[in-house]
Scaffold this active site. Structure first.
Site, mmCIF file in Angstrom:
data_model
loop_
_atom_site.group_PDB
_atom_site.id
_atom_site.type_symbol
_atom_site.label_atom_id
_atom_site.label_comp_id
_atom_site.label_asym_id
_atom_site.label_seq_id
_atom_site.Cartn_x
_atom_site.Cartn_y
_atom_site.Cartn_z
ATOM 1 N N HIS A 175 -2.049 1.812 7.448
ATOM 2 C CA HIS A 175 -2.353 1.650 6.034
ATOM 3 C C HIS A 175 -2.091 2.979 5.332
ATOM 4 O O HIS A 175 -2.155 4.042 5.952
ATOM 5 C CB HIS A 175 -3.818 1.239 5.890
ATOM 6 C CG HIS A 175 -4.255 0.882 4.510
ATOM 7 N ND1 HIS A 175 -3.494 0.126 3.650
ATOM 8 C CD2 HIS A 175 -5.400 1.182 3.814
ATOM 9 C CE1 HIS A 175 -4.139 -0.045 2.516
ATOM 10 N NE2 HIS A 175 -5.296 0.596 2.580
ATOM 11 N N ASN A 219 -8.448 3.848 -2.456
ATOM 12 C CA ASN A 219 -7.759 2.713 -1.852
ATOM 13 C C ASN A 219 -7.057 1.902 -2.944
ATOM 14 O O ASN A 219 -7.152 2.230 -4.131
ATOM 15 C CB ASN A 219 -8.764 1.840 -1.081
ATOM 16 C CG ASN A 219 -8.109 1.011 -0.005
ATOM 17 O OD1 ASN A 219 -6.894 0.975 0.127
ATOM 18 N ND2 ASN A 219 -8.924 0.317 0.778
ATOM 19 N N CYS A 278 0.831 -1.212 0.000
ATOM 20 C CA CYS A 278 0.000 0.000 0.000
ATOM 21 C C CYS A 278 0.858 1.252 0.000
ATOM 22 O O CYS A 278 0.525 2.263 -0.622
ATOM 23 C CB CYS A 278 -0.939 0.001 1.200
ATOM 24 S SG CYS A 278 -0.105 0.021 2.805
#
Length: 331
Positions: free
Chosen positions: A273, A293, A100
Protein backbone atom coordinates in the site's frame (compact mmCIF):
# COMPACT_ATOMS: atom_id res chain seq x y z
CA UNK A 1 3.80 -4.87 24.54
CA UNK A 2 3.78 -8.44 23.31
CA UNK A 3 3.01 -9.16 19.69
CA UNK A 4 0.35 -11.87 19.40
CA UNK A 5 0.61 -13.98 16.27
CA UNK A 6 -2.75 -15.29 15.10
CA UNK A 7 -4.12 -16.28 11.72
CA UNK A 8 -6.72 -13.57 11.26
CA UNK A 9 -9.38 -15.00 8.98
CA UNK A 10 -9.43 -18.47 10.47
CA UNK A 11 -9.38 -17.53 14.15
CA UNK A 12 -12.12 -14.90 14.27
CA UNK A 13 -15.70 -15.53 13.21
CA UNK A 14 -16.32 -11.86 12.39
CA UNK A 15 -14.79 -8.40 12.53
CA UNK A 16 -16.49 -7.52 15.81
CA UNK A 17 -14.61 -10.37 17.46
CA UNK A 18 -11.38 -9.04 15.99
CA UNK A 19 -12.09 -5.53 17.28
CA UNK A 20 -12.86 -6.81 20.77
CA UNK A 21 -9.71 -8.91 20.82
CA UNK A 22 -7.45 -6.07 19.69
CA UNK A 23 -8.89 -3.65 22.23
CA UNK A 24 -8.43 -6.21 25.00
CA UNK A 25 -4.68 -6.64 24.37
CA UNK A 26 -3.52 -3.41 22.75
CA UNK A 27 -1.68 -0.84 24.84
CA UNK A 28 -1.00 1.58 22.00
CA UNK A 29 -3.95 1.72 19.63
CA UNK A 30 -7.70 1.29 19.53
CA UNK A 31 -9.62 -0.64 16.91
CA UNK A 32 -12.75 0.84 15.38
CA UNK A 33 -16.17 -0.32 16.55
CA UNK A 34 -17.89 0.91 13.40
CA UNK A 35 -16.26 -1.50 10.96
CA UNK A 36 -18.90 -3.37 8.99
CA UNK A 37 -18.89 -6.82 7.44
CA UNK A 38 -18.93 -10.20 9.12
CA UNK A 39 -15.70 -11.28 7.51
CA UNK A 40 -12.82 -9.53 5.83
CA UNK A 41 -12.93 -10.47 2.18
CA UNK A 42 -9.60 -10.71 0.36
CA UNK A 43 -11.27 -9.24 -2.74
CA UNK A 44 -11.70 -5.92 -0.93
CA UNK A 45 -8.00 -5.23 -1.07
CA UNK A 46 -7.86 -4.62 -4.80
CA UNK A 47 -9.87 -1.44 -4.23
CA UNK A 48 -7.96 -0.47 -1.08
CA UNK A 49 -4.35 -0.96 -2.16
CA UNK A 50 -3.03 -2.14 -5.55
CA UNK A 51 0.47 -0.80 -5.16
CA UNK A 52 2.70 -3.03 -7.28
CA UNK A 53 6.28 -3.95 -6.50
CA UNK A 54 8.75 -4.43 -9.32
CA UNK A 55 12.34 -5.39 -8.53
CA UNK A 56 13.49 -4.07 -11.91
CA UNK A 57 12.44 -0.47 -11.26
CA UNK A 58 15.29 1.99 -10.73
CA UNK A 59 15.09 4.17 -7.61
CA UNK A 60 17.43 7.19 -7.88
CA UNK A 61 19.17 8.13 -4.64
CA UNK A 62 18.17 11.26 -2.77
CA UNK A 63 20.48 14.28 -2.98
CA UNK A 64 23.10 14.29 -0.27
CA UNK A 65 21.92 16.10 2.83
CA UNK A 66 24.01 15.86 5.97
CA UNK A 67 22.16 15.39 9.25
CA UNK A 68 25.24 16.23 11.29
CA UNK A 69 24.79 19.32 13.40
CA UNK A 70 21.08 19.52 12.62
CA UNK A 71 18.72 19.07 15.53
CA UNK A 72 15.75 16.94 14.60
CA UNK A 73 12.84 17.78 16.89
CA UNK A 74 10.97 15.20 18.90
CA UNK A 75 7.82 15.98 16.94
CA UNK A 76 7.03 17.61 13.61
CA UNK A 77 3.79 18.20 11.71
CA UNK A 78 3.93 19.65 8.19
CA UNK A 79 0.46 21.13 8.70
CA UNK A 80 1.83 23.27 11.51
CA UNK A 81 5.08 24.19 9.74
CA UNK A 82 3.28 25.32 6.59
CA UNK A 83 -0.27 26.28 7.67
CA UNK A 84 -0.77 28.28 4.47
CA UNK A 85 -0.85 25.07 2.41
CA UNK A 86 -4.42 23.74 2.37
CA UNK A 87 -3.44 20.49 0.61
CA UNK A 88 -1.59 19.32 3.72
CA UNK A 89 -4.91 19.07 5.56
CA UNK A 90 -6.75 17.33 2.73
CA UNK A 91 -7.62 13.64 2.93
CA UNK A 92 -8.39 12.16 -0.47
CA UNK A 93 -10.64 9.21 -1.31
CA UNK A 94 -9.48 6.79 -3.99
CA UNK A 95 -13.03 5.44 -4.25
CA UNK A 96 -13.32 2.02 -5.85
CA UNK A 97 -10.16 2.56 -7.89
CA UNK A 98 -6.99 0.78 -6.78
CA UNK A 99 -5.01 4.00 -7.06
CA UNK A 100 -3.26 4.50 -3.72
CA UNK A 101 0.00 4.81 -5.66
CA UNK A 102 -1.30 7.74 -7.73
CA UNK A 103 -3.33 9.47 -5.02
CA UNK A 104 -0.43 9.51 -2.53
CA UNK A 105 2.11 10.90 -4.99
CA UNK A 106 -0.12 13.62 -6.43
CA UNK A 107 -1.02 14.69 -2.90
CA UNK A 108 2.68 15.14 -2.11
CA UNK A 109 3.24 16.97 -5.41
CA UNK A 110 0.51 19.45 -4.44
CA UNK A 111 2.02 19.95 -0.98
CA UNK A 112 5.53 20.50 -2.24
CA UNK A 113 4.58 23.06 -4.90
CA UNK A 114 2.86 25.09 -2.20
CA UNK A 115 5.79 24.75 0.19
CA UNK A 116 8.42 25.63 -2.44
CA UNK A 117 6.45 28.72 -3.48
CA UNK A 118 5.84 29.79 0.13
CA UNK A 119 2.11 29.35 -0.29
CA UNK A 120 1.75 31.50 -3.40
CA UNK A 121 1.06 28.55 -5.73
CA UNK A 122 -1.48 25.98 -4.57
CA UNK A 123 -2.53 23.75 -7.49
CA UNK A 124 -4.14 20.42 -6.71
CA UNK A 125 -2.31 17.93 -8.91
CA UNK A 126 -4.67 15.48 -10.60
CA UNK A 127 -4.62 11.84 -9.50
CA UNK A 128 -7.14 11.24 -12.27
CA UNK A 129 -4.63 12.29 -14.91
CA UNK A 130 -2.00 9.92 -13.52
CA UNK A 131 -4.38 6.97 -13.27
CA UNK A 132 -5.57 7.40 -16.86
CA UNK A 133 -2.53 8.64 -18.76
CA UNK A 134 0.82 7.35 -17.45
CA UNK A 135 0.55 4.09 -19.40
CA UNK A 136 4.02 4.30 -20.94
CA UNK A 137 5.51 4.00 -17.45
CA UNK A 138 3.87 0.60 -16.91
CA UNK A 139 0.96 2.02 -14.94
CA UNK A 140 -2.17 -0.12 -14.82
CA UNK A 141 -4.61 2.52 -13.64
CA UNK A 142 -7.13 1.19 -11.16
CA UNK A 143 -5.50 -2.23 -11.42
CA UNK A 144 -2.35 -0.94 -9.77
CA UNK A 145 0.88 0.94 -10.18
CA UNK A 146 4.05 2.11 -8.46
CA UNK A 147 5.06 5.48 -7.09
CA UNK A 148 8.06 5.62 -9.48
CA UNK A 149 5.57 5.56 -12.35
CA UNK A 150 3.85 8.68 -11.00
CA UNK A 151 7.12 10.48 -10.36
CA UNK A 152 8.49 9.66 -13.83
CA UNK A 153 5.30 10.89 -15.44
CA UNK A 154 5.51 14.09 -13.36
CA UNK A 155 9.14 14.83 -14.29
CA UNK A 156 9.03 13.84 -17.96
CA UNK A 157 5.48 14.53 -19.13
CA UNK A 158 3.92 16.84 -16.58
CA UNK A 159 0.58 16.43 -14.82
CA UNK A 160 -2.48 18.67 -14.99
CA UNK A 161 -4.52 19.90 -12.04
CA UNK A 162 -7.68 18.31 -10.70
CA UNK A 163 -9.57 18.45 -7.42
CA UNK A 164 -11.69 15.92 -5.58
CA UNK A 165 -14.73 14.16 -7.03
CA UNK A 166 -17.43 16.52 -8.29
CA UNK A 167 -15.39 19.56 -7.21
CA UNK A 168 -15.12 20.99 -10.74
CA UNK A 169 -11.74 22.33 -9.70
CA UNK A 170 -8.82 22.16 -12.06
CA UNK A 171 -8.44 20.48 -15.42
CA UNK A 172 -9.27 16.87 -14.55
CA UNK A 173 -11.00 16.34 -11.16
CA UNK A 174 -11.17 12.83 -9.73
CA UNK A 175 -13.95 10.85 -11.42
CA UNK A 176 -14.45 8.11 -8.81
CA UNK A 177 -17.18 8.65 -6.23
CA UNK A 178 -16.22 8.56 -2.56
CA UNK A 179 -17.40 5.42 -0.76
CA UNK A 180 -17.20 3.77 2.64
CA UNK A 181 -14.03 1.71 2.83
CA UNK A 182 -15.70 -0.86 5.09
CA UNK A 183 -16.62 1.79 7.65
CA UNK A 184 -20.06 2.93 8.76
CA UNK A 185 -21.09 6.27 7.32
CA UNK A 186 -23.38 8.15 4.95
CA UNK A 187 -21.66 6.97 1.77
CA UNK A 188 -22.38 3.73 -0.10
CA UNK A 189 -20.03 0.85 0.60
CA UNK A 190 -17.19 0.48 -1.89
CA UNK A 191 -17.85 -2.37 -4.28
CA UNK A 192 -15.47 -5.32 -4.18
CA UNK A 193 -15.62 -5.54 -7.95
CA UNK A 194 -13.54 -2.40 -8.48
CA UNK A 195 -13.82 -0.16 -11.52
CA UNK A 196 -12.38 0.06 -15.01
CA UNK A 197 -9.57 2.52 -15.68
CA UNK A 198 -10.84 5.52 -17.65
CA UNK A 199 -9.25 6.15 -21.04
CA UNK A 200 -6.64 8.88 -21.22
CA UNK A 201 -8.23 12.09 -22.46
CA UNK A 202 -5.81 14.93 -23.13
CA UNK A 203 -8.21 17.76 -22.53
CA UNK A 204 -9.67 19.60 -19.56
CA UNK A 205 -13.26 19.36 -18.42
CA UNK A 206 -15.77 21.72 -19.97
CA UNK A 207 -15.74 25.16 -18.41
CA UNK A 208 -12.07 25.12 -17.37
CA UNK A 209 -10.41 28.03 -19.16
CA UNK A 210 -6.84 26.72 -19.40
CA UNK A 211 -5.69 24.29 -22.08
CA UNK A 212 -4.52 20.79 -21.20
CA UNK A 213 -0.95 21.53 -22.27
CA UNK A 214 -0.75 24.87 -20.48
CA UNK A 215 -2.15 23.39 -17.27
CA UNK A 216 0.67 20.89 -16.76
CA UNK A 217 2.98 21.02 -13.75
CA UNK A 218 6.39 19.35 -13.79
CA UNK A 219 8.78 17.86 -11.30
CA UNK A 220 12.44 18.86 -11.27
CA UNK A 221 13.64 15.42 -10.15
CA UNK A 222 12.43 12.52 -8.06
CA UNK A 223 14.37 10.31 -5.69
CA UNK A 224 14.20 7.66 -2.99
CA UNK A 225 15.34 7.05 0.57
CA UNK A 226 15.67 3.50 1.92
CA UNK A 227 15.89 2.62 5.62
CA UNK A 228 17.25 5.96 6.82
CA UNK A 229 14.92 7.47 9.41
CA UNK A 230 16.91 10.63 10.07
CA UNK A 231 17.31 11.37 6.37
CA UNK A 232 13.54 11.00 5.90
CA UNK A 233 12.89 13.34 8.81
CA UNK A 234 15.29 15.93 7.42
CA UNK A 235 13.65 15.61 4.00
CA UNK A 236 10.18 16.25 5.43
CA UNK A 237 11.39 19.18 7.57
CA UNK A 238 13.12 20.79 4.61
CA UNK A 239 11.00 20.08 1.55
CA UNK A 240 7.69 18.62 2.74
CA UNK A 241 5.88 15.25 2.87
CA UNK A 242 7.09 12.02 1.31
CA UNK A 243 5.41 8.82 0.14
CA UNK A 244 5.82 5.36 1.61
CA UNK A 245 5.40 2.68 -1.03
CA UNK A 246 5.21 -1.02 -0.42
CA UNK A 247 3.75 -0.68 3.07
CA UNK A 248 2.68 -4.17 4.18
CA UNK A 249 -1.00 -4.08 5.05
CA UNK A 250 -2.54 -6.66 7.38
CA UNK A 251 -6.20 -7.14 8.27
CA UNK A 252 -6.00 -5.32 11.60
CA UNK A 253 -4.84 -2.11 9.89
CA UNK A 254 -8.34 -1.73 8.44
CA UNK A 255 -9.72 -1.65 11.98
CA UNK A 256 -7.52 1.25 13.15
CA UNK A 257 -9.27 4.09 14.97
CA UNK A 258 -6.71 5.94 17.12
CA UNK A 259 -3.35 5.63 18.86
CA UNK A 260 -0.09 4.29 17.46
CA UNK A 261 -0.64 1.37 15.12
CA UNK A 262 1.56 -1.71 15.07
CA UNK A 263 0.55 -5.06 13.66
CA UNK A 264 -1.02 -7.27 16.33
CA UNK A 265 -2.77 -9.97 14.31
CA UNK A 266 -0.66 -11.91 11.89
CA UNK A 267 -2.25 -13.18 8.74
CA UNK A 268 -2.02 -12.82 4.97
CA UNK A 269 -0.01 -9.91 3.58
CA UNK A 270 -2.72 -7.72 2.01
CA UNK A 271 -0.43 -5.01 0.70
CA UNK A 272 1.53 -3.42 -0.57
CA UNK A 273 0.00 0.00 0.00
CA UNK A 274 1.13 3.61 -0.57
CA UNK A 275 0.45 6.55 1.76
CA UNK A 276 1.76 10.05 2.57
CA UNK A 277 4.03 10.71 5.57
CA UNK A 278 3.82 14.29 6.82
CA UNK A 279 5.45 14.18 10.22
CA UNK A 280 6.26 12.30 13.41
CA UNK A 281 5.88 12.54 17.15
CA UNK A 282 5.88 10.80 20.53
CA UNK A 283 2.84 9.58 22.43
CA UNK A 284 3.15 8.05 25.89
CA UNK A 285 6.85 7.57 25.27
CA UNK A 286 6.34 5.77 21.94
CA UNK A 287 7.64 7.20 18.63
CA UNK A 288 5.34 7.34 15.62
CA UNK A 289 5.07 8.49 12.02
CA UNK A 290 2.12 10.73 11.13
CA UNK A 291 0.53 9.35 7.96
CA UNK A 292 -2.34 10.41 5.67
CA UNK A 293 -4.31 7.59 4.05
CA UNK A 294 -6.62 7.76 1.00
CA UNK A 295 -9.80 6.12 2.36
CA UNK A 296 -11.59 9.41 3.23
CA UNK A 297 -12.10 10.93 6.68
CA UNK A 298 -14.48 8.21 7.93
CA UNK A 299 -11.58 5.75 8.28
CA UNK A 300 -9.06 5.90 11.10
CA UNK A 301 -8.43 9.16 12.92
CA UNK A 302 -10.30 11.40 10.45
CA UNK A 303 -8.30 9.83 7.64
CA UNK A 304 -4.93 9.92 9.41
CA UNK A 305 -3.02 7.16 11.19
CA UNK A 306 -0.04 7.10 13.53
CA UNK A 307 2.32 4.22 12.80
CA UNK A 308 5.06 2.91 15.09
CA UNK A 309 8.38 4.56 14.17
CA UNK A 310 11.94 3.31 14.49
CA UNK A 311 11.47 -0.41 13.85
CA UNK A 312 10.49 -0.38 10.14
CA UNK A 313 6.93 -1.36 11.12
CA UNK A 314 5.33 -3.17 8.16
CA UNK A 315 8.19 -1.85 5.98
CA UNK A 316 7.18 1.78 6.44
CA UNK A 317 10.84 2.90 6.29
CA UNK A 318 11.84 0.68 3.42
CA UNK A 319 10.72 2.50 0.27
CA UNK A 320 10.34 6.27 0.63
CA UNK A 321 10.01 8.38 -2.53
CA UNK A 322 9.36 12.03 -3.31
CA UNK A 323 10.21 14.78 -5.78
CA UNK A 324 11.24 18.40 -6.01
CA UNK A 325 8.81 20.54 -8.03
CA UNK A 326 9.76 22.71 -10.97
CA UNK A 327 8.42 26.12 -10.06
CA UNK A 328 7.25 28.03 -13.18
CA UNK A 329 9.43 30.91 -14.34
CA UNK A 330 6.54 33.35 -14.03
CA UNK A 331 6.60 32.91 -10.27
Amino acid sequence: MAIIAIQSLTTFKDTNEMVNYINSISERWEASDNFVGKQLDENMYKTLTNYRNDENVYFPDAPEMSVEGIEIPESFDAREKWPECASLREIRDQGECGACWAVSTTSVMSDRICIASKGKLQPIISAQNVVSCCNKYSCRGCDGGMNPSSWSYYVNDGIVTGGLYDSHKGCQPFSFKPCEHNTTGPLPQCSLAGVDTPKCVEQCEKGYNVSYTQDKWFGEKWYSIFNDTKRVQLEIMTNGPVVVGGYILYDDFLLYKSGIYSNLIKGPNRGPHAMKILGWGVENGVDYWLVANSWNTHWGDKGFVKILKGVNECHIDYEITTALPKIPTFY
